[in-house]
Design an enzyme around this catalytic site. Sequence first.
Site, PDB file in Angstrom:
ATOM      1  N   LYS A   1       0.822  -1.218   0.000  1.00 19.85           N
ATOM      2  CA  LYS A   1       0.000   0.000   0.000  1.00 19.85           C
ATOM      3  C   LYS A   1       0.853   1.264   0.000  1.00 19.85           C
ATOM      4  CE  LYS A   1      -3.594  -2.396   2.651  1.00 19.85           C
ATOM      5  NZ  LYS A   1      -4.217  -2.535   3.985  1.00 19.85           N
TER       6      LYS A   1
ATOM      7  N   PHE B   1      12.467  -5.756   4.197  1.00 20.53           N
ATOM      8  CA  PHE B   1      13.423  -6.560   4.982  1.00 20.53           C
ATOM      9  C   PHE B   1      12.693  -7.344   6.068  1.00 20.53           C
ATOM     10  CE2 PHE B   1      15.997  -5.835   9.032  1.00 20.53           C
ATOM     11  CZ  PHE B   1      16.671  -7.044   8.982  1.00 20.53           C
TER      12      PHE B   1
ATOM     13  N   ASP C   1      10.101 -12.260   8.068  1.00 19.02           N
ATOM     14  CA  ASP C   1       8.948 -12.726   8.838  1.00 19.02           C
ATOM     15  C   ASP C   1       8.226 -13.863   8.125  1.00 19.02           C
ATOM     16  OD1 ASP C   1       7.134 -12.253  11.179  1.00 19.02           O
ATOM     17  OD2 ASP C   1       5.682 -11.831   9.606  1.00 19.02           O
TER      18      ASP C   1
ATOM     19  N   ASP D   1       7.610 -17.510   9.709  1.00 23.17           N
ATOM     20  CA  ASP D   1       6.234 -17.945   9.948  1.00 23.17           C
ATOM     21  C   ASP D   1       5.759 -19.019   8.971  1.00 23.17           C
ATOM     22  OD1 ASP D   1       6.083 -16.137  12.001  1.00 23.17           O
ATOM     23  OD2 ASP D   1       4.807 -14.696  10.955  1.00 23.17           O
TER      24      ASP D   1
ATOM     25  N   ARG E   1       1.976 -13.227   0.177  1.00 23.07           N
ATOM     26  CA  ARG E   1       2.181 -11.858   0.653  1.00 23.07           C
ATOM     27  C   ARG E   1       1.822 -10.940  -0.510  1.00 23.07           C
ATOM     28  NH1 ARG E   1       2.717  -9.213   5.281  1.00 23.07           N
ATOM     29  NH2 ARG E   1       4.140 -10.814   6.082  1.00 23.07           N
TER      30      ARG E   1
ATOM     31  N   ASP F   1       6.991 -11.877  19.885  1.00 25.76           N
ATOM     32  CA  ASP F   1       5.895 -12.505  19.165  1.00 25.76           C
ATOM     33  C   ASP F   1       6.199 -13.978  18.889  1.00 25.76           C
ATOM     34  OD1 ASP F   1       3.437 -12.663  17.882  1.00 25.76           O
ATOM     35  OD2 ASP F   1       4.177 -11.880  15.986  1.00 25.76           O
TER      36      ASP F   1
ATOM     37  N   LYS G   1       6.824  -4.267  17.701  1.00 29.95           N
ATOM     38  CA  LYS G   1       6.852  -4.890  16.373  1.00 29.95           C
ATOM     39  C   LYS G   1       6.223  -4.022  15.290  1.00 29.95           C
ATOM     40  CE  LYS G   1       5.685  -9.106  13.868  1.00 29.95           C
ATOM     41  NZ  LYS G   1       5.082 -10.451  13.897  1.00 29.95           N
TER      42      LYS G   1
ATOM     43  N   PHE H   1      -4.255   1.189  15.919  1.00 33.06           N
ATOM     44  CA  PHE H   1      -4.319   0.637  14.560  1.00 33.06           C
ATOM     45  C   PHE H   1      -4.238  -0.889  14.590  1.00 33.06           C
ATOM     46  CE2 PHE H   1      -2.150  -0.941  10.775  1.00 33.06           C
ATOM     47  CZ  PHE H   1      -2.920  -0.412   9.755  1.00 33.06           C
TER      48      PHE H   1
ATOM     49  N   ASP I   1      -6.894  -3.737  13.583  1.00 33.23           N
ATOM     50  CA  ASP I   1      -6.559  -4.787  12.618  1.00 33.23           C
ATOM     51  C   ASP I   1      -6.928  -6.164  13.183  1.00 33.23           C
ATOM     52  OD1 ASP I   1      -5.361  -4.587   9.960  1.00 33.23           O
ATOM     53  OD2 ASP I   1      -3.878  -6.013  10.706  1.00 33.23           O
ATOM     54  N   ASP I   2      -6.624  -6.386  14.457  1.00 34.89           N
ATOM     55  CA  ASP I   2      -6.965  -7.657  15.099  1.00 34.89           C
ATOM     56  C   ASP I   2      -8.476  -7.877  15.104  1.00 34.89           C
ATOM     57  OD1 ASP I   2      -4.262  -7.901  15.637  1.00 34.89           O
ATOM     58  OD2 ASP I   2      -4.444  -7.561  17.794  1.00 34.89           O
TER      59      ASP I   2
END
Length: 363
Positions: A52, A92, A97, A101, A106, A168, A194, A240, A244-245
Amino acid sequence: MADAKALKRTRFTDVFNTIRDEVLEYVKAQNVPADALEWFHRSLDYNVPGGKLNRGLSVVDSVEILKGRALTDEEYFKSAVLGWCVELLQAFFLVSDDLMDSSITRRDQPCWYRTEGVNLISVNDAFMLEAAIYYLLKKHFRQEPAYVNLLELFLETTFQTEIGQLMDLITAPEDHVDLNKFSLEKHRLIVVYKTAFYSFYLPVALAMYYCDIPHTHPTLPTVDPYKLASSILIPLGEYFQIQDDFLDFSGTPEQIGKIGTDIVDNKCSWVINTALSLASPAQRAILDENYGRKNPEAEKRVKEVFYAVDVPGKYYKYEEDAYKRINGLIESIPVEGLGAEGQVKLQREVFTSFLNKIYKRQK
């Protein structure tokens, strides 16, 4: 409106093409083989410009607000270079990540490590994306008074984000669910380190340094504009992420552009932590048994508990309280701005522009 947004993105992307070529020219000058140069070229194009671009564009927007006028071509270019440095930092983090994960996609394409022939080479690719930041800072800002501050800000923010990633990773690994490790305070720390530092504070602080806003004020010696900015932007980043969660849990794929996966991925989200703080022993047992399981029925049972303890109601109250609290912090900045006469001043609009973009967002 849509055309203006598209033109804004196009102008910003044009700067990426320039700085990408500058970085590639530097690598080429090291006499690296053509296949290595082509690899890095592909990595830059694949991983940096496809998102974005909110973080990068926020640097340019903040500089324009601080200066209170349209930017000259040179000011725009330098602001955009800083913006693309933020996007390189983001790339990066994301390349790293996704590998950690074992993510699949993505930005609507396979994660970089999953593209043909990449795999663990993506670790080195991530390092190179990060290193490009410091080449660009040296090339374009070496003679600027703010150069050392810009360097230190990127280094400090990177370390903070990596601390958040560590918290995390050890709190919520996908393959081992232990809700005893979760808490709202743990969630807050992960979010602040994070996400909030690099997504909210970094773009504005870069703009402030570029505009030569000092840490001290002649008439308000106890007020550090950077600490004041951080005191607003870190809670804004926290809001924010909580938003998002909540959208991951409550939003439809059509609404948010993706299928929510926080429950099945064992995410230490605000939603599960809020539910844990409200659940009865029987409801807690259901969450322990079903959270983080790759099973639609288990996910459904978790959601039933979320609704039973009224997570939506708690979220809507949180949102209104957060909005009032952040507005109150913004109003602590004098109406005329914070700064000396004849200097660029820290303006309320830098922060209200962020808040207005995310308040009550639905995607």
